[in-house]
Design a protein around this motif. Structure first.
Motif, short mmCIF file in Angstrom:
data_model
loop_
_atom_site.label_atom_id
_atom_site.label_comp_id
_atom_site.label_asym_id
_atom_site.label_seq_id
_atom_site.Cartn_x
_atom_site.Cartn_y
_atom_site.Cartn_z
N GLY A 209 0.81 -1.21 0.00
CA GLY A 209 0.00 0.00 0.00
C GLY A 209 0.85 1.27 0.00
N TYR B 67 -8.72 -0.41 1.71
CA TYR B 67 -8.10 -0.91 0.49
C TYR B 67 -9.08 -0.91 -0.68
CZ TYR B 67 -3.82 -1.99 2.93
OH TYR B 67 -2.66 -1.88 3.64
N PRO C 218 -5.49 3.95 2.50
CA PRO C 218 -4.67 3.05 3.31
C PRO C 218 -3.51 3.74 4.03
CG PRO C 218 -5.03 2.11 1.15
CD PRO C 218 -5.55 3.52 1.12
#
Length: 108
Positions: free
Chosen positions: A12, A72, A104
């Motif tokens: 992420g 997400y 995220p």
């Protein structure tokens, strides 16, 4: 589980960094001026600020897994919006996608 979380956070963070860089390049192309290259990065910061309290509330009510999944999912939708923006030269999709991509970044 901790290794999976660590890997998810690493991917992420990598995506967020790449998105900020690519967003600046796309902004010049989609918005038509180098003056707007910092706008997507600013919107990434705004998206982080907006998503943090919302995801915190969700995690407290539904658990950490639900908050991570929502964050997400939002980031994935934002990334898709940025890709669409690049394909069709849509300023609105680029800017909205930039806001959503940073969800995220606020998650522990």
């Amino acid at each position: 589980m901790p290794r999976v979380l660590l890997a998810a956070q690493a991917v992420g963070a990598l995506g967020l960094a790449a998105g900020g860089t690519a967003g600046a390049l796309m902004a010049e192309d989609v918005l038509g001026s180098a003056a707007f290259t910092a706008l997507p990065l600013g919107l990434l910061v705004l998206g982080s600020a907006l998503s943090a309290p919302l995801l915190t509330v969700l995690m407290r009510r539904r658990g950490r897994a639900a908050g991570l999944a929502a964050g997400y999912a939002l980031a994935t939708a934002g990334a898709a919006g940025v890709i669409v923006a690049a394909a069709v030269a849509s300023p609105a999709a680029l800017l909205l996608g930039a806001v959503c991509c940073s969800a995220p970044a606020t998650m522990p």
